[in-house]
Enzyme design. Sequence first.
Site, PDB file in Angstrom:
ATOM      1  CD  GLU A  12      -2.842  -1.265   2.380  1.00 27.99           C
ATOM      2  OE1 GLU A  12      -3.969  -1.767   2.274  1.00 27.99           O
ATOM      3  OE2 GLU A  12      -2.352  -0.908   3.465  1.00 27.99           O
ATOM      4  CG  ASP A 192     -12.876  -8.372   0.584  1.00 28.06           C
ATOM      5  OD1 ASP A 192     -13.762  -8.541   1.436  1.00 28.06           O
ATOM      6  OD2 ASP A 192     -11.761  -7.873   0.849  1.00 28.06           O
TER       7      ASP A 192
END
Length: 227
Positions: A12, A192
Amino acid sequence: MIFGIMGAMPDEVDQLCAKLENVTVEPYGGVDYHKGTLAGKQVVVCCAGMGKANAAATTQVLITKFGAEKIIFSGIAGNMTSKIGIGDVVIGKTVLYHDAQLDMICQNPPFLKEYTGDPELIAAAEKACAEAGVKALVGKIATGDLFVGDSETKAAIEAKCAPDCVEMEGAAVSQIAAKNGVPCVILRAMSDNADEDGHEVLVVKKFSIAEYVATATKIVAAMVEAL
């Protein structure tokens, strides 16, 4: 102005670290803090690690040791709303814990049960997302020390606080930032749907972390440049 920019996983923040100029790296408390300039602004970028304790500790270090005056957290999360889909972004207008005794936590500074994203940072994030062609929702983010990957847990969190997404660090970052009076915003891309398919989505690569991080790097860089 010094910006503290955080993620929970190396993926990230790695691409953002690669964009920095005049970089020095200072290890402290198990975290590498990358100090440099981005768009001509002073920034400190770090991978805090997963979970609330790591997030809180790293946020305080960014503020106390490195002088961060604005905090941006960018990462991924489980989607909890039908308003957006995989790859879209939630910008945290409201951030709270879904696994904490809020009436006890709020008895100490900053005396809050939930935390509010800084309006200027939110506006900058909205603009940067729009310019990057990313659909963004300014909404509610719920934080807890578990990966939500089953419908029963998802439903329990939905009943408790009805968030737009669920993750593991945002409220801790926001709490410590608020405690220190430092403006903060949490950005989360939906990786998700916080259900049984979550593992498959991440492992089978229906969602590409590397691809999103390239976009997230542009978004954060645009925010820093604009502020």
